[in-house]
Design an enzyme around this catalytic site. Structure first.
Site, mmCIF file in Angstrom:
data_model
loop_
_atom_site.group_PDB
_atom_site.id
_atom_site.type_symbol
_atom_site.label_atom_id
_atom_site.label_comp_id
_atom_site.label_asym_id
_atom_site.label_seq_id
_atom_site.Cartn_x
_atom_site.Cartn_y
_atom_site.Cartn_z
ATOM 1 N N HIS A 1 -7.657 -6.724 2.935
ATOM 2 C CA HIS A 1 -7.048 -5.399 2.764
ATOM 3 C C HIS A 1 -5.691 -5.332 3.462
ATOM 4 O O HIS A 1 -4.724 -4.816 2.909
ATOM 5 C CB HIS A 1 -7.969 -4.312 3.351
ATOM 6 C CG HIS A 1 -9.160 -4.030 2.493
ATOM 7 N ND1 HIS A 1 -10.156 -3.164 2.863
ATOM 8 C CD2 HIS A 1 -9.521 -4.501 1.271
ATOM 9 C CE1 HIS A 1 -11.069 -3.104 1.907
ATOM 10 N NE2 HIS A 1 -10.714 -3.919 0.941
ATOM 11 N N TYR B 1 -8.885 5.360 1.426
ATOM 12 C CA TYR B 1 -10.342 5.440 1.606
ATOM 13 C C TYR B 1 -10.994 6.691 1.009
ATOM 14 O O TYR B 1 -12.058 6.594 0.390
ATOM 15 C CB TYR B 1 -10.715 5.223 3.078
ATOM 16 C CG TYR B 1 -10.696 3.744 3.403
ATOM 17 C CD1 TYR B 1 -11.819 2.962 3.192
ATOM 18 C CD2 TYR B 1 -9.534 3.115 3.837
ATOM 19 C CE1 TYR B 1 -11.809 1.597 3.426
ATOM 20 C CE2 TYR B 1 -9.504 1.751 4.082
ATOM 21 C CZ TYR B 1 -10.648 0.997 3.877
ATOM 22 O OH TYR B 1 -10.624 -0.352 4.098
ATOM 23 N N GLU C 1 -8.707 -2.340 10.363
ATOM 24 C CA GLU C 1 -7.448 -2.634 9.650
ATOM 25 C C GLU C 1 -6.234 -2.125 10.420
ATOM 26 O O GLU C 1 -5.198 -2.790 10.467
ATOM 27 C CB GLU C 1 -7.506 -2.042 8.231
ATOM 28 C CG GLU C 1 -8.417 -2.888 7.353
ATOM 29 C CD GLU C 1 -8.891 -2.217 6.076
ATOM 30 O OE1 GLU C 1 -8.259 -1.249 5.617
ATOM 31 O OE2 GLU C 1 -9.922 -2.678 5.531
ATOM 32 N N VAL D 1 -6.881 -27.566 -5.858
ATOM 33 C CA VAL D 1 -5.847 -26.885 -5.072
ATOM 34 C C VAL D 1 -6.440 -26.234 -3.810
ATOM 35 O O VAL D 1 -5.705 -25.799 -2.919
ATOM 36 C CB VAL D 1 -5.083 -25.851 -5.942
ATOM 37 C CG1 VAL D 1 -5.939 -24.601 -6.215
ATOM 38 C CG2 VAL D 1 -3.766 -25.462 -5.284
#
Ligand code: FAD
Length: 405
Positions: free
Chosen positions: A85, A95, A137, A276
């Site tokens: 996030h 949110y 966050e 990769v």
């Protein structure tokens, strides 16, 4: 704090979430994007099309409901999602939008089974869960900004060099446009590239692992051109390969992610990459060479053939300098027989030779590859906490037990 009653109601929804979770989350995303199309500037559309995001969210909801009385149990998983996030620029104000649409989706999909009691318990629980994410966050944004050379959301970088690594993989060396130092990162972390493409309605965001060691005056990303027959071509990877040249500008978020190597340890490390998926492992290998060259490291790379495999010479050059370093290359369909150390897929027998006590195993590659490797390691009695892996997409369940995605 949630009341005992609310916790009881949330736990009673676990069976129905296990059964119909993906139905709810599929409806949720459709509903949310209908009402808030601006959020399509953040979410990866291809993951939506392929259903991976819906499955990841359903797993997350299920885990949150199962652990609602002890959310600290799922904090590592919360952090993994919070890293993503933060790298995408998800904000606090997103949110309530998610909450409103999720509750409506639960109601609309479950109908009468979603009683008023269930909806009001989920409303309360959602707020608690959202607050955990918002706080984690927030801390991550603050940390990213505080670092030397750091920043909060996105900032422009200039492509300083573009290097073809194989028929399908090209590296981009990126330097900050403002001339600021490049922040330190942990080997294994990724950045998000935010890109506007002519003719595309929304901005596109894609994560790319940093493929060189930290401490340089550039970030290096190495991108595979996604072009499978009978499938839509990958939008961003093809655009980067075909249109982005030296001198062009790309918007990047600060490095994020918890699939990281602790460079201060001395214990053995086994790096196992498929295709990769080798990119974060390249950063780990270079970091060991730089910080701790005596550390025992085994670098295993599986690829279809020599033409598509990247970093052949680079790996040889680094491993040569490591007194306790080994590389082992597997080609599924080698162009020239005898190339590589093994022909065919990595099997349990192949892997068994590299099992070492006290080693940590870092795995990255396509989902079926990772599932196979993780199950072999488990059969070879490697402890769960020694096995680390990264998905190049939304997290998936590696096994049947409900993990938090
Ligand atoms: P997209 O347009 O996103 O398409 C992806 C795939 O979905 C394609 O195969 C496409 O055919 C398929 N698809 C698209 N639309 C549909 C549809 N309607 N139906 C069915 N299938 C569809 N990639 C790297 O190359 N190097 C890295 O180092 C790297 N690191 C990563 C690190 C992390 C943490 C993560 C999450 C991802 C990483 N990736 C990396 C993957 C990268 O972020 C992109 O997903 C990748 O480049 C493909 O993006 P794209 O825009 O080219 O393809």
């Amino acid at each position: 704090m949630l009341s005992k009653e609310t916790i009881g109601v949330i736990k009673s929804t676990v069976p129905i979430l296990a059964e119909r979770g993906t139905e709810i989350t599929s409806h949720f995303y459709k509903r949310m994007f209908h009402h808030h199309p601006e959020l399509l500037n953040i979410f990866n559309h291809a993951n939506q099309q392929r259903g991976r995001q819906q499955t990841a969210l359903a797993n997350a909801l299920l885990a949150a409901a199962s652990h609602i009385d002890q959310l600290e149990n799922i904090l590592p998983a919360v952090k993994q999602i919070a890293h993503k996030h933060r790298s995408l620029g998800v904000k606090k104000e997103h949110y309530p939008i998610v909450g409103e649409n999720l509750l409506a989706a639960i109601k609309e999909v479950l109908g009468d089974a979603a009683t008023e009691e269930v909806i009001s318990a989920w409303k309360e629980a959602y707020q608690v869960i959202a607050d955990v994410f918002i706080n984690v966050e927030q801390e991550m944004y603050d940390e990213a900004e505080k670092m030397e050379g750091g920043w909060r959301f996105f900032k422009p970088f200039i492509v300083a060099e573009k290097v073809k690594e194989s028929d399908v993989i090209t590296s981009f060396y990126l330097k900050p446009k403002d001339g600021a130092p490049v922040p330190y990162f942990m080997p294994g972390q990724y950045i998000t590239v935010k890109i506007t493409i002519d003719g595309e309605k929304y901005v596109l965001n894609r994560q790319y692992s940093l493929s060189d060691a930290p401490g340089k005056d550039y970030f290096r990303i190495s991108v595979k051109r996604e072009a499978e027959p009978n499938q839509p071509s990958g939008k961003v990877s093809n655009y980067l390969h075909d249109h982005i040249q030296v001198g062009d500008e790309l918007e990047l978020s600060a490095p994020a992610g918890d699939f990281v190597l602790d460079v201060h340890q001395l214990t053995p490390v086994v790096l196992i990459g498929g295709g990769v998926g080798v990119t974060p492992l390249m950063s780990m290998l270079h970091s060991i060479a730089k910080e701790n060259p005596a550390r025992p490291v085994t670098f295993i790379h599986a690829a279809k053939n020599e033409a598509v495999r990247a970093f052949d010479k680079e790996v040889k050059d680094v491993v040569t300098l490591l007194p306790n370093g080994t590389s082992f290359i597997c080609y599924d369909q080698p162009i020239q027989n005898g190339n590589g150390d093994h022909k065919g897929k990595i099997t349990k027998d192949v892997l068994e030779k590299f099992i070492q006590p006290a080693a940590d195993y870092y795995i990255c590659g396509p989902v079926p590859f990772m599932k196979a490797i993780v199950s072999y390691l488990e059969e070879l009695k490697v402890a769960d906490e020694k096995i680390h892996y990264e998905f190049f997409g939304p997290s998936m369940l590696m096994k049947q037990a409900p993990l938090f995605a």
